[in-house]
Design a protein around this motif. Structure first.
Motif, mmCIF file in Angstrom:
data_model
loop_
_atom_site.group_PDB
_atom_site.id
_atom_site.type_symbol
_atom_site.label_atom_id
_atom_site.label_comp_id
_atom_site.label_asym_id
_atom_site.label_seq_id
_atom_site.Cartn_x
_atom_site.Cartn_y
_atom_site.Cartn_z
ATOM 1 N N PHE A 146 4.013 -0.132 -1.239
ATOM 2 C CA PHE A 146 3.878 1.008 -1.916
ATOM 3 C C PHE A 146 4.723 1.210 -3.289
ATOM 4 C CE2 PHE A 146 4.104 5.758 -2.753
ATOM 5 C CZ PHE A 146 3.086 6.030 -2.123
ATOM 6 N N GLY A 147 4.023 1.412 -4.498
ATOM 7 C CA GLY A 147 4.773 1.627 -5.458
ATOM 8 C C GLY A 147 5.141 0.366 -6.226
ATOM 9 N N ASN A 182 2.624 -1.692 -7.527
ATOM 10 C CA ASN A 182 1.471 -2.009 -8.399
ATOM 11 C C ASN A 182 1.603 -1.561 -9.964
ATOM 12 O OD1 ASN A 182 1.141 0.331 -7.535
ATOM 13 N ND2 ASN A 182 -1.038 0.174 -7.930
ATOM 14 N N LYS A 240 1.952 0.853 -17.407
ATOM 15 C CA LYS A 240 0.485 1.238 -16.889
ATOM 16 C C LYS A 240 0.292 0.473 -15.655
ATOM 17 C CE LYS A 240 -3.891 2.501 -19.147
ATOM 18 N NZ LYS A 240 -4.174 3.770 -18.950
ATOM 19 N N ARG A 241 -0.264 1.473 -14.848
ATOM 20 C CA ARG A 241 -0.587 0.528 -13.283
ATOM 21 C C ARG A 241 -1.966 -0.034 -13.401
ATOM 22 N NH1 ARG A 241 1.122 5.600 -10.516
ATOM 23 N NH2 ARG A 241 3.661 5.656 -10.706
ATOM 24 N N PRO A 270 -5.228 -0.493 -11.270
ATOM 25 C CA PRO A 270 -5.957 0.265 -10.201
ATOM 26 C C PRO A 270 -5.841 -0.579 -8.884
ATOM 27 C CG PRO A 270 -6.978 0.457 -12.011
ATOM 28 C CD PRO A 270 -6.101 -0.586 -12.309
ATOM 29 N N GLN A 271 -5.372 -0.059 -7.703
ATOM 30 C CA GLN A 271 -5.548 -0.677 -6.502
ATOM 31 C C GLN A 271 -6.980 -1.083 -6.183
ATOM 32 O OE1 GLN A 271 -3.628 3.133 -5.425
ATOM 33 N NE2 GLN A 271 -2.609 1.813 -3.756
ATOM 34 N N THR A 272 -7.538 -2.134 -5.504
ATOM 35 C CA THR A 272 -8.726 -2.409 -5.141
ATOM 36 C C THR A 272 -8.634 -2.510 -3.678
ATOM 37 O OG1 THR A 272 -8.310 -4.956 -5.022
ATOM 38 C CG2 THR A 272 -9.179 -3.986 -6.958
ATOM 39 N N LEU A 273 -9.942 -2.101 -2.999
ATOM 40 C CA LEU A 273 -10.058 -2.022 -1.588
ATOM 41 C C LEU A 273 -9.960 -3.454 -0.943
ATOM 42 C CD1 LEU A 273 -12.693 0.658 -0.567
ATOM 43 C CD2 LEU A 273 -10.390 0.459 0.273
ATOM 44 N N ARG A 305 -8.043 -5.858 -1.659
ATOM 45 C CA ARG A 305 -6.726 -6.318 -1.806
ATOM 46 C C ARG A 305 -6.448 -7.873 -2.126
ATOM 47 N NH1 ARG A 305 -5.297 -2.002 1.804
ATOM 48 N NH2 ARG A 305 -3.959 -0.362 0.628
ATOM 49 N N ASP A 332 -13.071 -9.889 -3.876
ATOM 50 C CA ASP A 332 -13.272 -8.717 -4.720
ATOM 51 C C ASP A 332 -14.827 -8.505 -4.832
ATOM 52 O OD1 ASP A 332 -10.655 -8.066 -5.358
ATOM 53 O OD2 ASP A 332 -10.631 -9.125 -7.268
ATOM 54 N N TRP A 384 -16.179 -3.488 0.929
ATOM 55 C CA TRP A 384 -15.112 -3.013 1.749
ATOM 56 C C TRP A 384 -15.288 -1.666 2.330
ATOM 57 C CZ3 TRP A 384 -11.915 -6.836 3.721
ATOM 58 C CH2 TRP A 384 -11.948 -8.151 3.131
ATOM 59 N N GLN A 396 -13.488 1.724 3.848
ATOM 60 C CA GLN A 396 -11.916 2.105 3.418
ATOM 61 C C GLN A 396 -11.187 2.358 4.862
ATOM 62 O OE1 GLN A 396 -11.734 5.903 1.239
ATOM 63 N NE2 GLN A 396 -9.542 6.009 1.477
ATOM 64 N N ASN A 401 -10.152 -4.348 5.531
ATOM 65 C CA ASN A 401 -8.720 -5.080 5.886
ATOM 66 C C ASN A 401 -7.917 -3.845 5.860
ATOM 67 O OD1 ASN A 401 -7.051 -4.665 2.765
ATOM 68 N ND2 ASN A 401 -9.152 -5.283 2.345
ATOM 69 N N PRO A 448 -15.110 -4.863 -8.309
ATOM 70 C CA PRO A 448 -14.413 -4.471 -7.231
ATOM 71 C C PRO A 448 -14.004 -2.834 -6.905
ATOM 72 C CG PRO A 448 -13.099 -5.959 -8.616
ATOM 73 C CD PRO A 448 -14.458 -5.507 -9.451
ATOM 74 N N GLN A 449 -14.316 -2.355 -5.791
ATOM 75 C CA GLN A 449 -13.921 -0.941 -5.523
ATOM 76 C C GLN A 449 -12.623 -0.719 -5.708
ATOM 77 O OE1 GLN A 449 -15.645 -2.596 -1.944
ATOM 78 N NE2 GLN A 449 -16.201 -0.432 -1.367
ATOM 79 N N THR A 450 -12.257 0.568 -6.211
ATOM 80 C CA THR A 450 -11.077 0.996 -6.390
ATOM 81 C C THR A 450 -10.727 2.278 -5.192
ATOM 82 O OG1 THR A 450 -11.534 2.783 -7.548
ATOM 83 C CG2 THR A 450 -10.712 0.643 -8.882
ATOM 84 N N LEU A 451 -9.329 2.077 -4.871
ATOM 85 C CA LEU A 451 -8.960 2.944 -3.807
ATOM 86 C C LEU A 451 -9.117 4.581 -4.422
ATOM 87 C CD1 LEU A 451 -5.817 1.574 -1.975
ATOM 88 C CD2 LEU A 451 -8.079 2.704 -1.037
ATOM 89 N N ARG A 499 -11.119 5.622 -6.454
ATOM 90 C CA ARG A 499 -12.615 6.090 -6.783
ATOM 91 C C ARG A 499 -12.882 6.966 -7.862
ATOM 92 N NH1 ARG A 499 -12.991 5.912 -0.710
ATOM 93 N NH2 ARG A 499 -14.315 4.020 -0.285
ATOM 94 N N ASP A 557 -6.913 6.781 -11.715
ATOM 95 C CA ASP A 557 -6.714 5.246 -11.482
ATOM 96 C C ASP A 557 -5.275 4.950 -11.781
ATOM 97 O OD1 ASP A 557 -9.192 4.679 -11.087
ATOM 98 O OD2 ASP A 557 -9.678 3.801 -13.019
ATOM 99 N N GLN A 558 -4.519 5.693 -12.179
ATOM 100 C CA GLN A 558 -2.882 5.507 -12.136
ATOM 101 C C GLN A 558 -2.097 6.163 -11.201
ATOM 102 O OE1 GLN A 558 -1.590 3.719 -15.007
ATOM 103 N NE2 GLN A 558 -3.698 3.134 -14.895
ATOM 104 N N ILE A 564 -0.923 6.169 -7.103
ATOM 105 C CA ILE A 564 -0.943 5.125 -5.868
ATOM 106 C C ILE A 564 -1.586 6.026 -4.680
ATOM 107 C CG2 ILE A 564 0.716 4.014 -4.507
ATOM 108 C CD1 ILE A 564 2.452 3.841 -6.807
ATOM 109 N N GLN A 608 -4.359 4.376 1.799
ATOM 110 C CA GLN A 608 -6.070 3.902 1.907
ATOM 111 C C GLN A 608 -6.231 4.792 3.357
ATOM 112 O OE1 GLN A 608 -6.103 -0.262 3.325
ATOM 113 N NE2 GLN A 608 -8.143 -0.110 4.302
ATOM 114 N N TRP A 664 3.638 7.691 4.774
ATOM 115 C CA TRP A 664 4.331 7.807 3.438
ATOM 116 C C TRP A 664 4.903 9.235 3.363
ATOM 117 C CZ3 TRP A 664 7.002 4.274 1.641
ATOM 118 C CH2 TRP A 664 6.428 2.920 1.702
#
Lengths: 166, 166
Positions: A19-20, A22, A28-29, A31-34, A36, A40, A44, A46, A99, B31-34, B36, B40-41, B43, B46, B54
């Motif tokens: 957590f935190g 990325n 600039k973060r 974006p998290q991908t599903l 992981r 890719d 996936w 969710q 995952n 790639p899919q992002t969490l 959606r 995007d910035q 956290i 899932q 959390w």
């Protein structure tokens, strides 16, 4: 106000998480991908509920990968797994894939405990295939990078759906 | 083999989904992002279990957004939501956030039914804040783009944790 009925938290493997983490240096973060990093190009699910829904409606077995991003065994398996074209193609063609870094409320997904990495298959009939396991007696659903061949055989086993055994 | 105890599937909103839609013309998938597209910035958690973990461990309220990618009301809210810097900053500073396209097993997250878009707040004590709602009597947790101001007020309400009321 309603009290959420969740004893879930007590059984969370969770612990140390990413957590935190990325955050780029620029602030600039990414974006998290599903995926992981487990593939890719795959689609996936969710959540477990979503994955079960797709498994049932598409009549495809579900593969659930439990892992942690700061576990070296998970990372080693992920590298082999994501770079193995045969595994990636098999999943894309014949599996629903999920995952997870946190445990679900379904205890059937941890037949011999909660540890990572571990891989469980679920039949479209919503039956956890506890009979499909790796080579370690103390952690039946653990795989190491050297077990990729066995993992592929197990994927083929999972593809033989329970209904077709009748 | 163990039978997964999940009546969940019966209550899934799911229906028409975006499964398999993220394919580019070239055949290469994005790639899919969490997130959606909801930010995007930020956290994103899932799963609900992860989000509750959390929320509790960081003592921050959880905001759960239920939506569907082919629902015009969801898309309209998403646009406003993701482009509103104040909302995005509030979340980044003070909330745990989760967006879901599938229902969870916790019925407390659908106090007046399962519909999208809807936004529920959960206190770190794991209490669903059914008292924090929008302006529509028939869908208490629905928000439209015009309700952004109310949503912000509700976020401030959720930030006043239940413990501090004691």
């Amino acid at each position: 106000m309603i009290k959420a009925a969740l004893s879930v938290l007590l059984v969370l493997v969770a612990m140390s998480s990413t957590f935190g983490k990325n955050t780029l240096k620029s602030g600039k973060r990414i974006p998290q991908t599903l995926s992981r990093g487990w593939g890719d190009q795959l689609i996936w699910a969710q959540t477990y509920e979503e994955a079960l829904y797709w498994s049932r409606s598409r009549n495809k077995p579900l593969m659930v990968i439990f892992h942690l991003e700061d576990c070296p065994h998970s990372l080693a398996l992920k590298k082999i797994f994501s770079e193995d074209n045969e595994i990636q193609k098999k999943i894309d063609d014949d599996f629903i894939v999920l995952n997870l870094m946190y445990e679900t409320t379904d205890k059937h997904l941890s037949p011999d405990g909660q540890y990572v990495p571990r891989i469980l298959f679920v039949d479209p009939t919503m039956t956890v295939r506890a009979d499909i396991n790796g080579r370690y007696m103390n952690r039946l659903y653990a795989y190491e990078p050297a077990d990729v061949k066995l993992l592929k055989l197990n994927m083929d086993k999972a593809k033989k759906l329970l209904k077709s055994e009748l």
